[in-house]
Design an enzyme around this catalytic site. Structure first.
Site, PDB file in Angstrom:
ATOM      1  CB  CYS A 163      -0.933  -0.017   1.197  1.00  0.00           C
ATOM      2  SG  CYS A 163      -1.773  -1.588   1.350  1.00  0.00           S
ATOM      3  CG  HIS A 295      -1.508   4.371   5.320  1.00  0.00           C
ATOM      4  ND1 HIS A 295      -1.260   4.307   3.964  1.00  0.00           N
ATOM      5  CD2 HIS A 295      -1.783   3.090   5.705  1.00  0.00           C
ATOM      6  CE1 HIS A 295      -1.375   3.038   3.554  1.00  0.00           C
ATOM      7  NE2 HIS A 295      -1.690   2.292   4.589  1.00  0.00           N
ATOM      8  CD  GLU A 306      -1.672   7.705   9.318  1.00  0.00           C
ATOM      9  OE1 GLU A 306      -2.605   6.909   9.062  1.00  0.00           O
ATOM     10  OE2 GLU A 306      -1.194   8.484   8.462  1.00  0.00           O
ATOM     11  CE  LYS A 327      -4.994   4.418   1.815  1.00  0.00           C
ATOM     12  NZ  LYS A 327      -4.036   5.412   2.331  1.00  0.00           N
ATOM     13  CG  HIS A 332      -6.264   0.976   0.955  1.00  0.00           C
ATOM     14  ND1 HIS A 332      -5.255   1.462   0.139  1.00  0.00           N
ATOM     15  CD2 HIS A 332      -5.645   0.446   2.042  1.00  0.00           C
ATOM     16  CE1 HIS A 332      -4.084   1.228   0.721  1.00  0.00           C
ATOM     17  NE2 HIS A 332      -4.292   0.624   1.873  1.00  0.00           N
ATOM     18  CG  PHE A 391      -0.405  -5.324   4.862  1.00  0.00           C
ATOM     19  CD1 PHE A 391      -0.791  -4.610   5.991  1.00  0.00           C
ATOM     20  CD2 PHE A 391      -1.317  -6.197   4.297  1.00  0.00           C
ATOM     21  CE1 PHE A 391      -2.054  -4.779   6.541  1.00  0.00           C
ATOM     22  CE2 PHE A 391      -2.584  -6.375   4.840  1.00  0.00           C
ATOM     23  CZ  PHE A 391      -2.954  -5.662   5.954  1.00  0.00           C
TER      24      PHE A 391
END
Lengths: 403, 84
Positions: A163, A295, A306, A327, A332, A391
């Site tokens: 991502c 993110h 975050e 997002k 996403h 990830f």
């Protein structure tokens, strides 16, 4: 060492919020939700929503023979790259092809082609796959096709970091220019997530929202996957100035780090280090940053983590900086996400508008930043940063400012 | 079956390179028709489907010896003959 400055002179994009970078930004300012029912045969999938692309051009200008060898990720990348080149005012023949390249980040691969090959072989009992399955699937396909479509003969390669792929692509492209290998780099990200195979796999992870993506809201229940691509024209400042190009923004800092901890669960330290490295590279302090495009996946783990990382890096400035997760609107789009999100950061700096985090209902004490809930906000800012924490624990942060 | 194959292959080439079949002769140069090795692969696949046979062919190696449509026709015909 005196570093070469890198500016952005063109943007192109397609996702659930629109078929051009301008349309995507207009939708972000309006707080539009790109999430809608899936429009293909979903077989036994439980998930029924996603952020599919809209406004795919009726005539995409892609050569028929070339098109046969392309996955959707390559098609979207070429469309976005052409748009970016048009905005930059770069025409083939009017720049040095050997000093121009492309890096497109992809989180998965040509998912449409691999799914089709399994359907052909296992369900349709065909003897073979489509002849072009190999070039369609390869994650370097988008970079290669962008180079073919635009005649770029310098550094061309794909990058992948789940991502964060889009940000890693921008950073790799900036490096080519800083190192003097190229003057012009097309860079961005592309992804097709809304395909049976990837959706089935994401279902197993149990991090998909049932219907709505609500980053930072206490009632969030996960992410909504999306398709899309964004490609931008990055140029050395000297190259852009010499040809009188309109410079949209400057990439002033890059920050990389890895968690080196867990393949899916993030640490606070890794993301914090990436933000710190970015601020150091830009030679700025945290209180100079006006906007953080988070993110912000809307998973329980990411959003709290975050928030903690931003608080650790920003200290008291964390209560003044505007934050949002776009997002919530475009979904996403995995490897394309951070590329799409740079559209938000550049325009936030240019127009003084912070795009919102939509679908926000309930404060979460563990996510206590100003997340610009539901409605865009006018705020003049000088610098924005774009977070991507993937990830694999692969983190990449980019800072943009006015030229 | 020989002429039948020849007509089929020329029709397939015509489709692949978007031209009229009657403009393609045995003497037509493959390069002039903008035919590349992948067109040969596609044609071999279509032939496999049409005649329900499997042709063992390394496209890159085979391509080296082909210059004209006639060369291609002869190669495909001999492959078909060897597999039926």
């Amino acid at each position: 060492m005196n570093q070469r400055r890198v500016v952005i002179t063109g943007m192109g994009g397609i996702c659930a919020l629109g078929g051009t970078a301008d349309a995507i930004w207009a939708s972000m300012k309006e707080g539009r939700d790109g999430c809608r029912p899936l429009e293909f045969d979903t077989r036994d999938l439980k998930i029924g929503v996603g952020c599919g692309i809209i406004d795919y051009p009726e005539h995409d200008g892609i050569d028929k023979r070339q098109g046969l060898t392309m996955s959707g990720i390559s098609r979207m990348s070429v469309i976005a790259a052409r748009e970016a080149m048009d905005q930059a005012g770069l025409t083939p023949g009017e720049f040095d092809p050997h000093r121009s390249g492309a890096v497109v980040g992809v989180g998965i691969f040509g998912t449409d082609a691999i799914d089709q090959s399994y359907v052909d072989v296992f369900l349709e009992k065909k003897k073979r796959t489509n002849i072009f399955t190999v070039p369609r699937v390869m994650p370097s396909g988008p970079s290669g096709h962008v180079s073919i479509a635009l005649g770029l003969q310098g550094p061309v390669f794909g990058v992948t970091s789940a991502c964060a792929s889009g940000n890693h692509a921008f950073i790799s492209a900036v490096d080519q220019i800083r190192l003097g290998r190229a003057d012009v780099m097309l860079a961005g990200g592309a992804e097709l997530s809304l395909v049976y195979g990837p959706l089935k796999a994401w279902e197993s992870l149990r991090v998909l929202a049932r219907a709505v993506c609500r980053p930072f809201s206490a009632d969030r229940d996960g992410l909504v996957l999306g398709d899309g691509a964004t490609v931008m024209v990055l140029e050395s400042y000297e190259h852009a100035r010499a040809r009188g190009a309109n410079m949209l923004a400057e990439i002033i800092g890059l920050g990389l780090s890895a968690d080196a901890s867990d393949i899916v669960n993030p640490t606070v330290e890794g993301p914090a280090a990436a933000m710190r490295n970015c601020l150091a590279d830009a030679k700025i302090s945290a209180d100079q940053v006006g906007y953080i495009n988070a993110h912000g996946t809307a998973t329980q783990a990411n959003d709290q983590n975050e928030t903690a990382a931003i608080r650790q890096v920003f200290g008291s400035a964390a209560d003044k900086v505007s934050v949002s997760s776009t997002k919530s609107m475009h979904g996403h789009c995995l490897g394309a996400s951070s590329a799409i999100e740079l559209i938000a950061c550049i325009n936030a700096v240019r127009e003084g508008v912070i795009p919102p985090t939509i679908n926000y209902t309930t404060p979460d004490p563990q996510c206590d930043l100003d997340v610009t809930p539901n409605v865009a906000r006018d705020r003049k800012i000088d610098i924005a940063i774009s977070n991507a924490f993937a990830f694999g624990g692969t983190n990449a942060v980019i800072a943009v400012g006015r030229v | 079956m020989s002429n039948d194959i020849e007509t089929s292959i020329i029709a397939m080439i015509a489709t692949a390179v978007e031209t009229d079949a009657d403009k393609i002769t045995r003497d037509s140069e493959l390069a002039e028709l903008d035919i590349d090795s992948l067109v040969l692969t596609e044609i071999v696949m279509e032939i496999e489907d049409k005649y329900d046979i499997e042709i063992d062919l390394n496209t890159a190696e085979a391509w080296e010896s082909l210059k004209t449509v006639g060369d291609m026709l002869d190669m495909v015909k001999s492959l078909v003959a060897a597999n039926t």
